[in-house]
Design an enzyme around this catalytic site. Structure first.
Site, PDB file in Angstrom:
ATOM      1  CG  ASP A 230      12.552   1.507  -8.146  1.00 36.05           C
ATOM      2  OD1 ASP A 230      11.893   2.003  -9.135  1.00 36.05           O
ATOM      3  OD2 ASP A 230      11.477   1.166  -7.094  1.00 36.05           O
TER       4      ASP A 230
ATOM      5  CG  ASP B 134       4.906  -2.348  -8.782  1.00 42.06           C
ATOM      6  OD1 ASP B 134       4.600  -1.705  -7.922  1.00 42.06           O
ATOM      7  OD2 ASP B 134       5.967  -1.945  -9.242  1.00 42.06           O
TER       8      ASP B 134
ATOM      9  CD  GLU C  96       9.524  -0.301 -12.748  1.00 45.74           C
ATOM     10  OE1 GLU C  96       8.108  -0.632 -12.839  1.00 45.74           O
ATOM     11  OE2 GLU C  96       9.888   0.765 -13.036  1.00 45.74           O
TER      12      GLU C  96
ATOM     13  CE  LYS D  87       9.172   4.324 -14.548  1.00 46.10           C
ATOM     14  NZ  LYS D  87       9.522   3.476 -13.057  1.00 46.10           N
TER      15      LYS D  87
END
Ligand code: AMP
Length: 562
Positions: A7, A168, A146, A69
């Site tokens: 992850d 999430d 994800e 990211k």
């Protein structure tokens, strides 16, 4: 050879191995399963990854970076100690550290890895992730979405058919995905989210509550005071996930401020954030055109879903309890390892991305008819539209004798173009005439490769202009090879030094955050520690480290684990 699931998160990254007993998380050299996605270049040129790098964000801002990211798939990056690093390279340094942790655990090389990416990641963002893996020397044949990883971790793939809503909430982003499992394929039907909403905002809400109590404006605080206040707010936020009230104590403007915050007060202060969580959930469900009653499971992922108020919100919205993992921040890594395990058995779950939809709205900037001094978005292709797609609209002059119509192309969901991403513009001359008389037809065509073609045709003259906007941010193969060699030169410190480095980085941060006598004390302890480490006679530094770490604890209130 071991296979891993990774992850690669905005805030934290994790690696898990597939074993006979299922997926298992790997601890880093400091004994943590969560490695902050932060990089700092040390004075000797070594790349520090994780907690020490996160500590150095405060003490060595020109050598340290986090949250990269967000830049994947663009040419953006950061200059650290005089050298420019692209997002792929920074991610590669994180991946390399994770790979080394897993190799230290298994004693052998990591053969393959499955890496998770957000469902909304575009093709260039996915390519950038694969490039980062190559730069880290990892063989990655596939990425997993994800939300699909979250579903795998919960065993939802064993169901014949089903609709799953995955929510999430991480440190800085909120992602909502609607998955549909049908005929052996897990498909992402819709994704929505808020890229500026996460656990950090809840911390900031607490920061504001404490500051207000003591009649302090956080904007007026010196940096070290603000850093201390934010850390204390973060600590209380965690505590309030496990208990009804939490005492705080923090030195601000040379005075120790004490008090207590109840969970109720926190939840009241967080109401505006909870309202913002609702919008993307409603959007994803509406975009996928599903009746909320037909959703089989709702899954909560991400550290910030540990807050009871986020669970309560979802329960209220859907009238039933969501599935929640005891460690919601580990779910995606565990699911990625499940996918890696399935892959090794040639049974990997087919996971369809929405590459056949345009993940964002494309439109042009127009003068707002209700507020003429403002501009607003006129969407032509809407988010989640199935591609390839072509849409057109007509636009007219707004001033008398306007010489040209400038078509400014934007991508994003905000009403105000200035808050979206500008893609480019085209200028079309038009004959002088009263306002509203002359016009253009604008056509947008978006293809599966993410290229946008914009065509503008003037109504009266028939003149045409055409431009193609392509995302050319990805690296070429030669570029990847060259960068791989350059990155191999940048060493990560030996594992046996990791704890020493982390302690030094922590002491330096505490020094920066404190003042006066405390500072002097920390400085002296740090000096003693470094001298003792340099002592040739020293065989085993573990006792020394433990004593130093305990002494530092006295300057930092430790966080309860919920
Ligand atoms: P993730 O990116 O999933 O690791 O999520 C990180 C976010 O989760 C950060 O904002 C953390 O502060 C938050 N978080 C982690 N543990 C807790 C907890 N026990 N209570 C509240 N928030 C938490």
């Amino acid at each position: 050879m071991a296979i891993a699931g990774i992850d690669l998160g905005t805030t934290n990254s994790l690696i898990a191995l597939w074993t006979e007993d299922g997926p298992q998380l790997v601890e880093n050299a400091l004994g943590d399963t969560l490695t902050p996605s932060a990089i700092s270049i040390a004075e000797d040129g070594a790349a520090l990854v994780g907690r020490p790098a996160a500590d150095r964000l405060i003490t060595h801002p020109d050598r340290s970076v986090a949250s990269f990211k967000r830049w994947m798939g663009s040419s953006a990056g950061a200059r650290l100690a005089g050298r420019f690093y692209r997002a792929e390279e920074l991610s590669a340094l994180v991946l390399r550290a994770l790979k080394e942790d897993a190799e230290a655990k298994t004693g052998g090389p990591i053969g393959e890895a499955v890496i998770s990416v957000p469902a909304y990641f575009s093709d260039p963002q996915r390519k950038a992730t694969l490039d980062a893996a190559r730069l880290a020397g990892l063989t990655v044949e596939r990425l997993v979405n994800e939300p699909t990883a979250a579903a795998l971790a919960h065993g939802l793939d064993t169901q014949e058919e089903g609709r799953f809503l995955i929510l999430d909430l991480g440190g800085g982003t909120f992602d909502v995905s609607l998955l549909h499992k049908f005929e052996g394929v897990m498909e992402v039907r819709a994704s929505a989210g808020d890229s500026h909403l996460g656990g950090d905002d809840f911390r900031d809400a607490l920061t504001a509550v404490i500051a207000r109590r003591h009649a302090i404006n956080p904007d007026d605080l010196p940096r070290p005071d603000l850093a201390r206040l934010m850390r204390e707010a973060e600590r209380i936020k965690h505590a309030l996930s496990a208990q009804e009230n939490a005492p705080y104590e923090v030195a601000l403007l040379d005075e120790t401020r004490r008090g207590e915050i109840t969970r109720l007060e926190f939840e009241e202060a967080a109401q505006p954030l909870l309202r913002r969580l609702r919008a993307p959930i409603e959007r994803a469900v509406a975009d996928a055109r599903v009746d909320p009653q037909t959703i089989d499971q709702i899954v909560l992922v991400g550290g910030a879903t540990r807050m009871p108020m986020t669970r309560a919100l979802v329960t209220r919205l859907f009238g039933r309890f969501p599935l929640a993992h005891p460690r919601p921040d580990q779910v995606i890594a565990l699911g990625a390892a499940v996918q890696a395990g399935l892959k090794a058995r040639h049974a990997a779950l087919a996971d369809l991305v929405m590459t056949d939809v345009c993940p964002f709205t494309l439109g042009i900037s127009v003068r707002d008819p209700t507020a003429p001094d403002q501009r607003s978005m006129s969407p032509l292709i809407e988010r989640n539209a199935v591609v390839p797609i072509s849409r057109s609209g007509r636009y007219f002059t707004v001033d008398d004798n306007q010489a040209a119509i400038v078509v400014e192309v934007y991508q994003g969901e905000n009403l105000r173009p200035s808050q979206n991403i500008k893609i480019g513009d085209l200028r079309m001359p038009v004959p002088m005439a009263p306002a509203g008389r002359e016009g253009v037809e604008v056509r947008f065509t978006y293809d599966v490769n993410g290229a946008l073609e914009v065509e503008v045709a003037a109504q009266t003259t028939g003149q045409r202009e055409r431009r193609v906007f392509r995302n050319e941010a990805n690296l070429s193969t030669e570029d990847v090879d060259a960068r791989f060699r350059a990155l191999a030169e940048i060493k990560t410190p030996p594992r046996d030094q990791a704890e020493n480095r982390a302690l030094i980085a922590r002491a330096e941060r505490l020094y920066a955050e404190s003042l006066g006598a405390q500072r002097e004390h920390i400085k002296r302890m740090l000096g003693d520690f470094e001298t003792a480490l340099a002592d040739q006679q020293l065989r085993d530094a573990s006792g020394l480290r433990r004593r130093f770490s305990e002494a530092l604890d006295g300057f930092e209130r430790t966080w309860p684990t919920a």
